[in-house]
Scaffold this motif. Structure first.
Motif, PDB file in Angstrom:
ATOM      1  N   ARG A 189       2.543 -17.453   2.040  1.00 13.75           N
ATOM      2  CA  ARG A 189       2.609 -16.154   1.372  1.00 13.75           C
ATOM      3  C   ARG A 189       2.165 -15.028   2.300  1.00 13.75           C
ATOM      4  NH1 ARG A 189       3.201 -16.740  -4.156  1.00 13.75           N
ATOM      5  NH2 ARG A 189       2.422 -18.682  -5.033  1.00 13.75           N
ATOM      6  N   PHE A 191       1.264 -11.966   0.627  1.00 15.41           N
ATOM      7  CA  PHE A 191       0.250 -11.384  -0.258  1.00 15.41           C
ATOM      8  C   PHE A 191      -0.660 -12.473  -0.807  1.00 15.41           C
ATOM      9  CE2 PHE A 191       3.754  -8.176  -0.781  1.00 15.41           C
ATOM     10  CZ  PHE A 191       3.117  -7.159  -0.083  1.00 15.41           C
ATOM     11  N   GLU A 192      -1.644 -12.823  -0.026  1.00 15.79           N
ATOM     12  CA  GLU A 192      -2.589 -13.882  -0.400  1.00 15.79           C
ATOM     13  C   GLU A 192      -3.955 -13.417   0.072  1.00 15.79           C
ATOM     14  OE1 GLU A 192      -1.582 -17.714  -1.200  1.00 15.79           O
ATOM     15  OE2 GLU A 192      -3.374 -16.985  -2.232  1.00 15.79           O
ATOM     16  N   LEU A 194      -5.512 -10.760  -0.463  1.00  8.92           N
ATOM     17  CA  LEU A 194      -5.531  -9.344  -0.075  1.00  8.92           C
ATOM     18  C   LEU A 194      -5.930  -8.522  -1.299  1.00  8.92           C
ATOM     19  CD1 LEU A 194      -2.298  -9.131   2.145  1.00  8.92           C
ATOM     20  CD2 LEU A 194      -4.678  -9.080   2.912  1.00  8.92           C
ATOM     21  N   ASP A 195      -7.021  -8.932  -1.932  1.00  2.88           N
ATOM     22  CA  ASP A 195      -7.475  -8.325  -3.188  1.00  2.88           C
ATOM     23  C   ASP A 195      -7.611  -6.812  -3.091  1.00  2.88           C
ATOM     24  OD1 ASP A 195      -7.937 -11.040  -3.238  1.00  2.88           O
ATOM     25  OD2 ASP A 195      -9.758 -10.874  -4.438  1.00  2.88           O
ATOM     26  N   LEU A 197      -6.016  -4.668  -1.277  1.00  2.75           N
ATOM     27  CA  LEU A 197      -4.848  -3.938  -0.789  1.00  2.75           C
ATOM     28  C   LEU A 197      -4.561  -2.649  -1.559  1.00  2.75           C
ATOM     29  CD1 LEU A 197      -3.035  -4.746   1.614  1.00  2.75           C
ATOM     30  CD2 LEU A 197      -1.344  -5.526  -0.027  1.00  2.75           C
ATOM     31  N   PRO A 198      -4.588  -2.692  -2.916  1.00  2.20           N
ATOM     32  CA  PRO A 198      -4.246  -1.473  -3.654  1.00  2.20           C
ATOM     33  C   PRO A 198      -5.195  -0.308  -3.383  1.00  2.20           C
ATOM     34  CG  PRO A 198      -4.171  -3.390  -5.090  1.00  2.20           C
ATOM     35  CD  PRO A 198      -4.824  -3.833  -3.821  1.00  2.20           C
ATOM     36  N   VAL A 203       3.044   1.917  -2.709  1.00  8.44           N
ATOM     37  CA  VAL A 203       4.458   1.616  -2.517  1.00  8.44           C
ATOM     38  C   VAL A 203       5.204   2.932  -2.329  1.00  8.44           C
ATOM     39  CG1 VAL A 203       6.495   0.518  -3.496  1.00  8.44           C
ATOM     40  CG2 VAL A 203       4.217  -0.420  -3.961  1.00  8.44           C
ATOM     41  N   VAL A 215      11.590  -2.931   0.636  1.00  9.27           N
ATOM     42  CA  VAL A 215      10.323  -2.382   0.160  1.00  9.27           C
ATOM     43  C   VAL A 215       9.598  -1.710   1.319  1.00  9.27           C
ATOM     44  CG1 VAL A 215       8.107  -2.911  -0.920  1.00  9.27           C
ATOM     45  CG2 VAL A 215      10.147  -4.235  -1.546  1.00  9.27           C
ATOM     46  N   VAL A 217       5.885  -0.190   2.026  1.00  6.99           N
ATOM     47  CA  VAL A 217       4.495   0.016   1.606  1.00  6.99           C
ATOM     48  C   VAL A 217       3.802   0.784   2.726  1.00  6.99           C
ATOM     49  CG1 VAL A 217       2.310  -1.172   1.142  1.00  6.99           C
ATOM     50  CG2 VAL A 217       4.443  -2.081   0.197  1.00  6.99           C
TER      51      VAL A 217
ATOM     52  N   LEU B 183       1.233  -2.599  -6.376  1.00  2.00           N
ATOM     53  CA  LEU B 183       0.414  -3.686  -5.849  1.00  2.00           C
ATOM     54  C   LEU B 183      -0.813  -3.830  -6.739  1.00  2.00           C
ATOM     55  CD1 LEU B 183       0.527  -2.543  -2.109  1.00  2.00           C
ATOM     56  CD2 LEU B 183       1.711  -4.524  -3.069  1.00  2.00           C
ATOM     57  N   GLY B 185      -3.180  -6.575  -6.082  1.00  2.00           N
ATOM     58  CA  GLY B 185      -4.256  -7.143  -5.258  1.00  2.00           C
ATOM     59  C   GLY B 185      -4.760  -8.486  -5.758  1.00  2.00           C
ATOM     60  N   ARG B 186      -4.988  -8.584  -7.059  1.00  2.00           N
ATOM     61  CA  ARG B 186      -5.385  -9.876  -7.600  1.00  2.00           C
ATOM     62  C   ARG B 186      -4.965  -9.954  -9.063  1.00  2.00           C
ATOM     63  NH1 ARG B 186     -11.091  -9.745  -9.424  1.00  2.00           N
ATOM     64  NH2 ARG B 186     -11.579  -7.565  -9.818  1.00  2.00           N
ATOM     65  N   ARG B 189      -0.788 -15.174 -11.161  1.00  2.00           N
ATOM     66  CA  ARG B 189       0.576 -15.315 -10.650  1.00  2.00           C
ATOM     67  C   ARG B 189       1.461 -16.068 -11.633  1.00  2.00           C
ATOM     68  NH1 ARG B 189       0.856 -14.032  -5.222  1.00  2.00           N
ATOM     69  NH2 ARG B 189      -1.082 -14.280  -4.056  1.00  2.00           N
TER      70      ARG B 189
END
Lengths: 221, 221
Positions: A189, A191-192, A194-195, A197-198, A203, A215, A217, B183, B185-186, B189
């Motif tokens: 992955r 996006f793993e 990556l808590d 990230l936001p 986006v 996409v 980002v 996004l 982030g967590r 899933r």
């Protein structure tokens, strides 16, 4: 003062279920079993790929796909690659006979910084590509790549683990990837873990071509 | 012989990084912190949602978004819900005062089968909705829902864990969801531990609306 180049990722390809590489990566299938064609097939019809191998009979690519591939080569003064993107060799470099996946004239034509734990002298190839092997981490590598880029941008070529590291450190300025309408079931992955990230990214755009969803980002802060 | 109804999932919403619910689900935020609006905002402008709460001042939804929401109510004769979709109560049902998130007249108007480990008598609501609490697993629940649907289809309403279970067993016939350009982030899933998915499913279509990417995955075998 020289402009500081941006760190940019282009043309990663992600399955709908989130994988940017298949399972079981090997020398024959560096992206994992079956994943190269499934994930990157949308690029093979673009002019740049047609030029590379003179393949006939391919459908010309969608204009958005052409644009996505071309954009990855505009304004780039240096590259950074994770070690697995450079080759399948693990551990130390042995006799140094591995010189990358791309033959004598790699498609970079600039300085390429390879992240590794194992030192190796720079490797000068035809066409202006020199591979530098950097052992002191992602920040130092980025500094060296920016210096080499001389005000142009730095492209981060992958693989997934390397992009994840730079994303986690919020060092990537632009992340452009394609969501491909396939399911892989397993693999690696992007996006793993990556808590956070936001907190730093937003986006910027999503645009559907005839083959994929493009996409973009970007770092927001 | 009665036609066997298909098992269908509609209008799940997934962030670009793969999450269909945010972290920290609670009574106040059943989809997790901040996720309800981020993930499902694209639906709030559709006619069906406007009718529900008579909200004024919303932009009318994109035609593709209207279609995606409407499709989820066509030809449905029964629903299946995971327990968390029915409510935040954990363990046994206590005094049975919890009657779902939806008030006295839930929007189902048919038999709804709730997967649970804790027995409870059926709960008859206004408008033709009856909640049945089924304790003998996903296969038995699907059998009962199909019987109740009388040849119409069964809609699997979620949450993510329930959909994953039915996908892993290859019992879902149609999975329709929206990829939302955010996004998270967590969170939770949908595509997790579904290694075997590509063996049984294929991507039927992907279509971009002005708000999201509508994905249709169908069982191929």
């Amino acid at each position: 003062m020289t402009r500081t180049g941006r760190l940019r990722v282009h043309t990663m390809s992600m399955s709908l279920d989130g994988f940017v590489a298949g399972p079981d990566q090997s020398l024959d299938e560096p992206l994992g079993v079956g994943a190269m064609h499934l994930l990157h097939g949308w690029m093979f019809g673009t002019q740049r790929f047609r030029d590379l191998d003179e393949a006939e009979g391919r459908e010309p690519a969608d204009a958005l796909d052409e644009e996505a591939v071309d954009a990855g080569f505009e304004g780039i003064g240096a590259w950074i690659l994770g070690r697995n993107m450079f080759g399948p060799v693990r551990g130390d470099w042995g006799d140094g006979s591995w010189q990358g996946w791309w033959g004598e004239d790699p498609p970079y034509h600039c300085d390429v910084f390879v992240l590794t734990h194992h030192p190796r002298p720079p490797l000068e190839m035809a066409g202006g590509t020199t591979f530098h092997f950097v052992t002191d981490g992602i920040h130092a590598t980025l500094d060296r790549a920016r210096e080499a880029a001389g005000g142009l941008d730095v492209r981060l070529g992958g693989g997934a683990a390397t992009v994840r590291q730079y994303l986690a450190a919020h060092l990537v300025d632009d992340l452009r990837y394609a969501v491909v309408p396939v399911l892989l079931g397993r693999g690696e992955r992007l996006f793993e873990s990556l808590d956070d990230l936001p907190a730093a990214y937003r986006v910027a755009s999503v645009r559907q071509s005839s083959t994929v969803l493009h996409v973009h980002v970007e770092r927001a802060v």
